[in-house]
Design an enzyme around this catalytic site. Sequence first.
Site, PDB file in Angstrom:
ATOM      1  N   ASN A  10       0.870  -1.178   0.000  1.00  0.00           N
ATOM      2  CA  ASN A  10       0.000   0.000   0.000  1.00  0.00           C
ATOM      3  C   ASN A  10       0.904   1.225   0.000  1.00  0.00           C
ATOM      4  OD1 ASN A  10      -1.831   2.006   0.381  1.00  0.00           O
ATOM      5  ND2 ASN A  10      -2.532   1.342   2.412  1.00  0.00           N
ATOM      6  N   TRP A  11       1.067   1.771  -1.189  1.00  0.00           N
ATOM      7  CA  TRP A  11       1.993   2.906  -1.320  1.00  0.00           C
ATOM      8  C   TRP A  11       1.419   4.187  -0.728  1.00  0.00           C
ATOM      9  CZ3 TRP A  11       4.126   2.683  -7.074  1.00  0.00           C
ATOM     10  CH2 TRP A  11       5.012   1.598  -7.182  1.00  0.00           C
ATOM     11  N   HIS A  96      -9.787   1.055   4.706  1.00  0.00           N
ATOM     12  CA  HIS A  96      -8.534   1.313   5.426  1.00  0.00           C
ATOM     13  C   HIS A  96      -8.812   2.313   6.552  1.00  0.00           C
ATOM     14  CE1 HIS A  96      -4.466   2.567   6.340  1.00  0.00           C
ATOM     15  NE2 HIS A  96      -4.041   1.494   5.704  1.00  0.00           N
ATOM     16  N   GLU A 165      -5.393  -4.735  10.682  1.00  0.00           N
ATOM     17  CA  GLU A 165      -4.443  -3.633  10.861  1.00  0.00           C
ATOM     18  C   GLU A 165      -4.806  -2.864  12.133  1.00  0.00           C
ATOM     19  OE1 GLU A 165      -2.408  -2.408   6.866  1.00  0.00           O
ATOM     20  OE2 GLU A 165      -4.067  -1.083   7.308  1.00  0.00           O
ATOM     21  N   GLY A 171       2.364   2.646  10.981  1.00  0.00           N
ATOM     22  CA  GLY A 171       3.359   3.712  10.896  1.00  0.00           C
ATOM     23  C   GLY A 171       4.058   4.037  12.213  1.00  0.00           C
ATOM     24  N   SER A 207       3.299  -1.688  10.487  1.00  0.00           N
ATOM     25  CA  SER A 207       4.738  -1.708  10.762  1.00  0.00           C
ATOM     26  C   SER A 207       5.431  -3.011  10.353  1.00  0.00           C
ATOM     27  CB  SER A 207       5.015  -1.415  12.242  1.00  0.00           C
ATOM     28  OG  SER A 207       4.598  -0.099  12.552  1.00  0.00           O
ATOM     29  N   GLY A 228       2.870  -0.865   4.352  1.00  0.00           N
ATOM     30  CA  GLY A 228       2.906   0.556   4.011  1.00  0.00           C
ATOM     31  C   GLY A 228       4.341   1.018   3.794  1.00  0.00           C
ATOM     32  N   GLY A 229       4.916   1.636   4.806  1.00  0.00           N
ATOM     33  CA  GLY A 229       6.248   2.250   4.715  1.00  0.00           C
ATOM     34  C   GLY A 229       7.314   1.378   4.077  1.00  0.00           C
TER      35      GLY A 229
HETATM   36  P1  13P Z   1       2.886   0.750   7.734  1.00  0.00           P
HETATM   37  O1  13P Z   1       3.411  -0.538   7.184  1.00  0.00           O
HETATM   38  O2  13P Z   1       3.599   1.956   7.245  1.00  0.00           O
HETATM   39  O3  13P Z   1       2.726   0.682   9.226  1.00  0.00           O
HETATM   40  O4  13P Z   1       1.385   0.916   7.152  1.00  0.00           O
HETATM   41  C1  13P Z   1       0.502  -0.135   7.282  1.00  0.00           C
HETATM   42  C2  13P Z   1      -0.689   0.149   6.470  1.00  0.00           C
HETATM   43  O5  13P Z   1      -1.478   1.017   6.790  1.00  0.00           O
HETATM   44  C3  13P Z   1      -0.865  -0.629   5.251  1.00  0.00           C
HETATM   45  O6  13P Z   1      -2.139  -0.474   4.724  1.00  0.00           O
END
Ligand code: 13P
Length: 244
Positions: A10-11, A96, A165, A171, A207, A228-229
């Site tokens: 998920n960019w 989300h 999640e 994050g 994370s 995400g990150g």
């Molecule tokens: P992170 O991996 O940056 O914590 O984000 C998770 C996320 O929200 C993926 O949809």
Amino acid sequence: MTHNTLIVSNWKMNFNFIQAKNLVTNLKKIKYNKLKLSNVICPQFLLLPTLNEVLHKSDLILGAQDLHFDINGAYTGDTSIELIKDYNCKYSIVGHSERRALHNESNIMIKKKVKLCLDNFIIPILCVGESIEQRKKNTYKDFILKQLTECIQKIKCPELVIAYEPIWSIGTGIIPKVEDIIEVSELIFSFLKKEKIDKFQILYGGSVNSSNFREINSIDKINGALIGGASLKIDEMKKILTSC
Ligand code: 13P
């Protein structure tokens, strides 16, 4: 339940054209077990046409980060399922926590999105997960069950993905204990079984990185991750994809 690992990047609202093209060009070069792993990229909508071309004939799969629940209409700024399909998205993230919090998305709205996806052969990746307050008050299980019930109960679901999640893990670099992920993945699993949904995958998101992915993915009822990150970094993705 399918046993393949599903890695969903998920960019979010990151990358310009050059950065996006660079990352997918490098992702295409990574050798991983394609029989065991599906690698899905969810970029910003405006990147879809270009990435659809760059990914042509590769094993990478495109997904959308969201979509509108109606087919078309007076919805300024939204994106329709028709265009998502035109650019070969096989999946769409729905519900989300960032959409729920920043765009006031309700379970009622999200259920409509799930239905629209299923009616159009797009596999929904439905996100559920509790806040830190709900975790501390020990109301998280009821909350997640409510999200699941209100977003998918009584829908005919040929195939779907649920991503657990926890909001407090997104994050932040904070990951729940393995036993906590096990507990919620089993809760989701039994809910889906009770709903008589046979084809599904349960992901963990929050994370995830190359250091914790393997342990999380080895949990019995977890079939991959929503990232995400770390999905923005080629070195991280290389380690994650090659560890499956
Ligand atoms: P992170 O991996 O940056 O914590 O984000 C998770 C996320 O929200 C993926 O949809």
